[in-house]
Scaffold this active site. Structure first.
Site, mmCIF file in Angstrom:
data_model
loop_
_atom_site.group_PDB
_atom_site.id
_atom_site.type_symbol
_atom_site.label_atom_id
_atom_site.label_comp_id
_atom_site.label_asym_id
_atom_site.label_seq_id
_atom_site.Cartn_x
_atom_site.Cartn_y
_atom_site.Cartn_z
ATOM 1 C CD GLN A 51 -3.168 -1.177 2.314
ATOM 2 O OE1 GLN A 51 -2.872 -1.506 3.444
ATOM 3 N NE2 GLN A 51 -3.807 -0.433 2.481
ATOM 4 C CG LEU A 95 -5.997 3.749 5.052
ATOM 5 C CD1 LEU A 95 -4.894 2.655 5.661
ATOM 6 C CD2 LEU A 95 -6.610 4.802 5.223
ATOM 7 C CG HIS A 136 -7.893 -6.085 4.735
ATOM 8 N ND1 HIS A 136 -9.489 -5.696 3.958
ATOM 9 C CD2 HIS A 136 -7.194 -4.548 4.457
ATOM 10 C CE1 HIS A 136 -8.600 -4.424 3.302
ATOM 11 N NE2 HIS A 136 -7.686 -4.248 3.671
ATOM 12 C CD GLU A 137 -3.772 -4.530 6.979
ATOM 13 O OE1 GLU A 137 -2.959 -4.017 5.307
ATOM 14 O OE2 GLU A 137 -4.910 -3.546 7.079
ATOM 15 C CG HIS A 140 -3.605 -5.331 1.916
ATOM 16 N ND1 HIS A 140 -4.009 -4.572 1.144
ATOM 17 C CD2 HIS A 140 -4.855 -4.760 2.149
ATOM 18 C CE1 HIS A 140 -4.796 -3.116 0.481
ATOM 19 N NE2 HIS A 140 -4.676 -4.198 1.844
#
Ligand code: NI
Length: 172
Positions: A51, A95, A136-137, A140
C-alpha cells in the site's frame, strides 16, 4: 515519515509481495516506524507494505486506534494464517480504496505465524476486529483486495465508479 498511500489501479496492490529476508537492519526498523506513522496518520487499523508501493511481506496493525485502551502495535513479517475458526460478517474498507465500504465475511478467530523485526518466528491469535485485520492485511501481501470477497455485481459497480473517479482526476 508519512508515505503516500497507493490506490486501487496500481498493479503493486494486485501481485504477491516478496518475502522479507534481511532482519535487524536500521532500514527495516525505519520502514516499520514510517508504516505505523502512515497508518495512524490515515486513521487506519492496518497497513501493508504494497500500500506504500513496496512489494514486501510486511504489515503493521493496531486495532486499538479507536478504542479506549493503549495502542497495541503489531508487526507481522512473512506472515501466514495457520488456523481459522468461526465466521463474522461486517463492514470493511481499505485505505487503498477510500470511500467504499462493503459487508465482508471473514473468520471470527485467526491464528497467524509470522516473524518479528529480528526474524524470530512467533504465533498470535486474534478475534473479531483483530482477526479481520489479520485476514485483510495478509490478503494484501498476496495481492488480494477486500473487493475480491464481495459479489461480482458489487465489485463491478465499485470498479466502474472508481474508473469514473480516475477519469475525473479524483483518484490518485
Ligand atoms: Ni486494505
Amino acid at each position: 515519515m508519512v508515505y503516500k498511500i497507493v490506490r486501487y489501479g496500481n498493479p503493486v496492490l494486485e501481485r504477491a509481495a516478496e518475502k522479507v529476508t534481511n532482519f535487524n537492519t536500521p532500514e527495516l526498523r525505519q520502514l516499520i516506524e514510517d508504516m505505523f506513522e502512515t497508518m495512524y496518520h490515515a486513521k487506519g487499523v492496518g497497513l501493508a507494505a504494497p500500500q506504500i508501493g513496496l512489494s514486501l511481506h510486511l504489515t503493521v496493525i493496531d486495532t486499538q486506534i479507536d478504542g479506549e485502551g493503549a495502542p497495541k502495535p503489531i508487526v507481522l513479517i512473512n506472515p501466514e494464517i495457520i488456523r481459522k475458526d468461526g465466521k463474522q460478517t461486517g463492514e470493511e474498507g481499505c485505505l487503498s480504496i477510500p470511500g467504499f465500504r462493503e459487508q465482508v465475511t471473514r473468520a471470527m478467530v485467526a491464528t497467524v505465524r509470522a516473524q518479528d523485526e529480528s526474524g524470530q518466528w512467533f504465533e498470535t491469535t486474534g478475534d473479531d476486529l483483530l482477526a479481520r485485520a489479520f485476514q485483510h492485511e495478509i490478503d494484501h501481501l498476496n495481492g488480494i483486495l477486500f473487493i475480491s470477497h464481495v459479489s461480482a455485481l458489487k465489485r463491478d459497480l465499485i470498479k466502474r465508479r472508481i474508473k469514473k473517479l480516475m477519469k475525473a482526476g479524483e483518484w490518485e
